[in-house]
Design a protein around this motif. Structure first.
Motif, PDB file in Angstrom:
ATOM      1  N   SER A 294       0.727  -1.282  -0.083  1.00 14.28           N
ATOM      2  CA  SER A 294      -0.147  -0.164   0.101  1.00 14.28           C
ATOM      3  C   SER A 294       0.830   1.212   0.043  1.00 14.28           C
ATOM      4  O   SER A 294       0.637   2.170  -0.847  1.00 14.28           O
ATOM      5  CB  SER A 294      -0.989   0.030   1.207  1.00 14.28           C
ATOM      6  OG  SER A 294      -2.031  -0.784   1.146  1.00 14.28           O
ATOM      7  N   SER A 295       1.865   1.178   0.842  1.00 15.66           N
ATOM      8  CA  SER A 295       2.794   2.393   0.792  1.00 15.66           C
ATOM      9  C   SER A 295       3.584   2.655  -0.498  1.00 15.66           C
ATOM     10  O   SER A 295       3.514   3.674  -1.035  1.00 15.66           O
ATOM     11  CB  SER A 295       3.980   2.170   1.706  1.00 15.66           C
ATOM     12  OG  SER A 295       3.590   1.980   3.154  1.00 15.66           O
ATOM     13  N   VAL A 296       4.083   1.747  -1.150  1.00 14.15           N
ATOM     14  CA  VAL A 296       4.846   1.851  -2.621  1.00 14.15           C
ATOM     15  C   VAL A 296       3.866   2.418  -3.412  1.00 14.15           C
ATOM     16  O   VAL A 296       4.291   3.212  -4.312  1.00 14.15           O
ATOM     17  CB  VAL A 296       5.420   0.328  -2.837  1.00 14.15           C
ATOM     18  CG1 VAL A 296       4.412  -0.453  -3.447  1.00 14.15           C
ATOM     19  CG2 VAL A 296       6.671   0.968  -3.570  1.00 14.15           C
ATOM     20  N   MET A 297       2.476   2.104  -3.562  1.00 12.22           N
ATOM     21  CA  MET A 297       1.651   2.460  -4.521  1.00 12.22           C
ATOM     22  C   MET A 297       1.019   4.074  -4.229  1.00 12.22           C
ATOM     23  O   MET A 297       1.264   4.750  -5.012  1.00 12.22           O
ATOM     24  CB  MET A 297       0.675   1.450  -4.894  1.00 12.22           C
ATOM     25  CG  MET A 297      -0.228   1.829  -6.119  1.00 12.22           C
ATOM     26  SD  MET A 297       0.778   2.129  -7.609  1.00 12.22           S
ATOM     27  CE  MET A 297       1.078   0.415  -7.962  1.00 12.22           C
ATOM     28  N   ASN A 298       0.409   3.958  -3.120  1.00 15.53           N
ATOM     29  CA  ASN A 298      -0.483   5.167  -2.799  1.00 15.53           C
ATOM     30  C   ASN A 298      -0.153   5.939  -1.591  1.00 15.53           C
ATOM     31  O   ASN A 298      -0.807   6.938  -1.759  1.00 15.53           O
ATOM     32  CB  ASN A 298      -2.045   4.521  -2.695  1.00 15.53           C
ATOM     33  CG  ASN A 298      -2.262   3.870  -3.842  1.00 15.53           C
ATOM     34  OD1 ASN A 298      -2.200   4.317  -4.832  1.00 15.53           O
ATOM     35  ND2 ASN A 298      -2.952   2.694  -3.808  1.00 15.53           N
ATOM     36  N   TYR A 299       0.413   5.638  -0.569  1.00 16.30           N
ATOM     37  CA  TYR A 299       0.525   6.210   0.712  1.00 16.30           C
ATOM     38  C   TYR A 299       1.308   7.445   0.391  1.00 16.30           C
ATOM     39  O   TYR A 299       2.406   7.229   0.092  1.00 16.30           O
ATOM     40  CB  TYR A 299       0.984   5.318   1.833  1.00 16.30           C
ATOM     41  CG  TYR A 299      -0.069   4.354   2.383  1.00 16.30           C
ATOM     42  CD1 TYR A 299      -1.268   4.461   1.772  1.00 16.30           C
ATOM     43  CD2 TYR A 299       0.282   3.549   3.479  1.00 16.30           C
ATOM     44  CE1 TYR A 299      -2.045   3.262   2.490  1.00 16.30           C
ATOM     45  CE2 TYR A 299      -0.662   2.795   4.009  1.00 16.30           C
ATOM     46  CZ  TYR A 299      -1.897   2.600   3.440  1.00 16.30           C
ATOM     47  OH  TYR A 299      -2.831   1.747   3.791  1.00 16.30           O
ATOM     48  N   GLU A 300       0.808   8.602   0.602  1.00 17.84           N
ATOM     49  CA  GLU A 300       1.403   9.683   0.904  1.00 17.84           C
ATOM     50  C   GLU A 300       0.515  10.811   1.445  1.00 17.84           C
ATOM     51  O   GLU A 300      -0.560  10.819   1.260  1.00 17.84           O
ATOM     52  CB  GLU A 300       1.574  10.458  -0.952  1.00 17.84           C
ATOM     53  CG  GLU A 300       2.487  11.837  -0.737  1.00 17.84           C
ATOM     54  CD  GLU A 300       2.663  12.446  -2.209  1.00 17.84           C
ATOM     55  OE1 GLU A 300       3.675  12.859  -2.175  1.00 17.84           O
ATOM     56  OE2 GLU A 300       1.868  12.297  -2.867  1.00 17.84           O
ATOM     57  N   ILE A 301       1.306  11.390   2.545  1.00 18.51           N
ATOM     58  CA  ILE A 301       0.768  12.396   3.216  1.00 18.51           C
ATOM     59  C   ILE A 301       1.197  13.728   2.986  1.00 18.51           C
ATOM     60  O   ILE A 301       2.345  14.139   2.791  1.00 18.51           O
ATOM     61  CB  ILE A 301       0.817  12.313   4.833  1.00 18.51           C
ATOM     62  CG1 ILE A 301       0.032  10.822   5.128  1.00 18.51           C
ATOM     63  CG2 ILE A 301       0.357  13.412   5.623  1.00 18.51           C
ATOM     64  CD1 ILE A 301       0.371  10.530   6.586  1.00 18.51           C
ATOM     65  N   THR A 302       0.596  14.627   2.259  1.00 20.14           N
ATOM     66  CA  THR A 302       0.846  16.017   2.222  1.00 20.14           C
ATOM     67  C   THR A 302       0.287  17.122   3.073  1.00 20.14           C
ATOM     68  O   THR A 302      -0.854  17.026   3.654  1.00 20.14           O
ATOM     69  CB  THR A 302       0.252  16.410   0.588  1.00 20.14           C
ATOM     70  OG1 THR A 302      -1.093  16.333   0.678  1.00 20.14           O
ATOM     71  CG2 THR A 302       0.939  15.509  -0.500  1.00 20.14           C
ATOM     72  N   ILE A 303       1.180  18.089   3.468  1.00 19.60           N
ATOM     73  CA  ILE A 303       0.664  19.170   4.316  1.00 19.60           C
ATOM     74  C   ILE A 303       0.583  20.434   3.568  1.00 19.60           C
ATOM     75  O   ILE A 303       1.300  20.632   2.959  1.00 19.60           O
ATOM     76  CB  ILE A 303       1.956  19.232   5.332  1.00 19.60           C
ATOM     77  CG1 ILE A 303       2.291  17.772   6.138  1.00 19.60           C
ATOM     78  CG2 ILE A 303       1.857  20.191   6.591  1.00 19.60           C
ATOM     79  CD1 ILE A 303       1.288  17.175   6.691  1.00 19.60           C
ATOM     80  N   ASP A 304      -0.648  21.037   4.154  1.00 23.64           N
ATOM     81  CA  ASP A 304      -0.878  22.245   3.646  1.00 23.64           C
ATOM     82  C   ASP A 304      -1.036  23.196   4.782  1.00 23.64           C
ATOM     83  O   ASP A 304      -2.235  22.991   5.543  1.00 23.64           O
ATOM     84  CB  ASP A 304      -2.035  22.307   2.588  1.00 23.64           C
ATOM     85  CG  ASP A 304      -2.409  23.590   2.131  1.00 23.64           C
ATOM     86  OD1 ASP A 304      -1.554  24.490   1.828  1.00 23.64           O
ATOM     87  OD2 ASP A 304      -3.600  23.830   1.578  1.00 23.64           O
TER      88      ASP A 304
ATOM     89  N   GLY B 207       0.247  23.618   7.578  1.00 27.71           N
ATOM     90  CA  GLY B 207       0.336  22.990   8.912  1.00 27.71           C
ATOM     91  C   GLY B 207      -0.449  21.636   8.973  1.00 27.71           C
ATOM     92  O   GLY B 207      -0.497  21.185  10.253  1.00 27.71           O
ATOM     93  N   ARG B 208      -1.443  21.209   7.933  1.00 29.53           N
ATOM     94  CA  ARG B 208      -2.446  20.469   8.190  1.00 29.53           C
ATOM     95  C   ARG B 208      -2.198  19.403   7.401  1.00 29.53           C
ATOM     96  O   ARG B 208      -1.853  19.584   6.048  1.00 29.53           O
ATOM     97  CB  ARG B 208      -3.615  20.853   8.161  1.00 29.53           C
ATOM     98  CG  ARG B 208      -3.863  22.015   9.382  1.00 29.53           C
ATOM     99  CD  ARG B 208      -5.494  22.625   9.498  1.00 29.53           C
ATOM    100  NE  ARG B 208      -6.014  21.908  10.341  1.00 29.53           N
ATOM    101  CZ  ARG B 208      -7.626  22.176  10.732  1.00 29.53           C
ATOM    102  NH1 ARG B 208      -7.888  22.843   9.963  1.00 29.53           N
ATOM    103  NH2 ARG B 208      -7.915  21.420  11.863  1.00 29.53           N
ATOM    104  N   ALA B 209      -2.656  17.892   7.394  1.00 25.16           N
ATOM    105  CA  ALA B 209      -2.556  16.963   6.488  1.00 25.16           C
ATOM    106  C   ALA B 209      -3.747  17.226   5.713  1.00 25.16           C
ATOM    107  O   ALA B 209      -4.968  17.399   6.185  1.00 25.16           O
ATOM    108  CB  ALA B 209      -2.700  15.574   7.244  1.00 25.16           C
ATOM    109  N   VAL B 210      -3.550  17.137   4.324  1.00 31.68           N
ATOM    110  CA  VAL B 210      -4.474  17.153   3.457  1.00 31.68           C
ATOM    111  C   VAL B 210      -5.678  16.136   3.244  1.00 31.68           C
ATOM    112  O   VAL B 210      -6.766  16.063   3.203  1.00 31.68           O
ATOM    113  CB  VAL B 210      -4.061  17.415   1.905  1.00 31.68           C
ATOM    114  CG1 VAL B 210      -5.048  17.276   0.663  1.00 31.68           C
ATOM    115  CG2 VAL B 210      -3.206  18.880   1.880  1.00 31.68           C
ATOM    116  N   GLN B 211      -4.940  15.064   3.421  1.00 32.46           N
ATOM    117  CA  GLN B 211      -5.647  13.493   3.624  1.00 32.46           C
ATOM    118  C   GLN B 211      -6.611  13.446   4.757  1.00 32.46           C
ATOM    119  O   GLN B 211      -5.668  13.542   5.834  1.00 32.46           O
ATOM    120  CB  GLN B 211      -4.725  12.352   3.316  1.00 32.46           C
ATOM    121  CG  GLN B 211      -4.189  12.411   1.864  1.00 32.46           C
ATOM    122  CD  GLN B 211      -3.071  13.450   1.635  1.00 32.46           C
ATOM    123  OE1 GLN B 211      -2.434  13.846   2.624  1.00 32.46           O
ATOM    124  NE2 GLN B 211      -2.715  13.551   0.301  1.00 32.46           N
ATOM    125  N   SER B 212      -7.582  13.098   4.756  1.00 35.39           N
ATOM    126  CA  SER B 212      -8.732  13.079   6.004  1.00 35.39           C
ATOM    127  C   SER B 212      -8.854  11.545   6.149  1.00 35.39           C
ATOM    128  O   SER B 212      -9.318  11.421   7.392  1.00 35.39           O
ATOM    129  CB  SER B 212      -9.802  13.971   5.772  1.00 35.39           C
ATOM    130  OG  SER B 212     -10.720  13.282   4.585  1.00 35.39           O
TER     131      SER B 212
END
Length: 131
Positions: free
Chosen positions: A46-56, A58-63
């Motif tokens: 899962s990590s290799v394909m899709n997992y990414e947390i982006t910060i905007d 100061g907050r994570a975009v992914q909920s």
């Protein structure tokens, strides 16, 4: 080690994953150890394909998981083979040592299948998807 195929649309199908680990002289709960390794492999995939947390700001975009997508049942490897080495070392904690090597194993398998080197993750940013 990972065996996979990549089609013309960059859809990746993981056929088989092999894992070998040394966790000491004996395994306290073999069934749990096996399942923990299998779970680590799936988390790594899962990590290799899709997992990414982006910060905007100061907050994570992914909920939640609709924006941080784990593998789905139909995308799982057809086979995960797990082997434990028995050594003279005292038993150690299993943790999730199978997770980190999955990512470079997938990238190396993609290189072997396509000749293309992956230099950053997740793979979805490079146009790859699960078959």
């Amino acid at each position: 080690m990972v065996e996979l195929s990549v089609d013309a649309k960059n859809a990746v199908r993981v056929n088989k994953v092999w894992v070998a680990g040394d966790i000491g002289s004996h395994i306290i709960n073999p069934s749990n150890a096996d399942q923990q390794v299998r779970g680590a492999v799936l988390e790594g995939l899962s990590s290799v394909m899709n997992y990414e947390i982006t910060i905007d700001r100061g907050r994570a975009v992914q909920s939640n998981f609709h924006e941080y997508t784990p593998m789905r049942m139909n995308q799982l490897p057809r086979e995960i083979e797990v082997h434990f080495l028995r050594t003279d070392n005292p038993p150690t904690g299993l943790g999730e040592p199978a997770l980190p090597p999955v990512l470079p194993a997938v990238c190396n398998a993609i290189f072997a299948a396509t000749g293309k080197r992956i230099r950053s993750l997740p793979l979805a940013k490079h146009g790859y998807s699960w078959a």
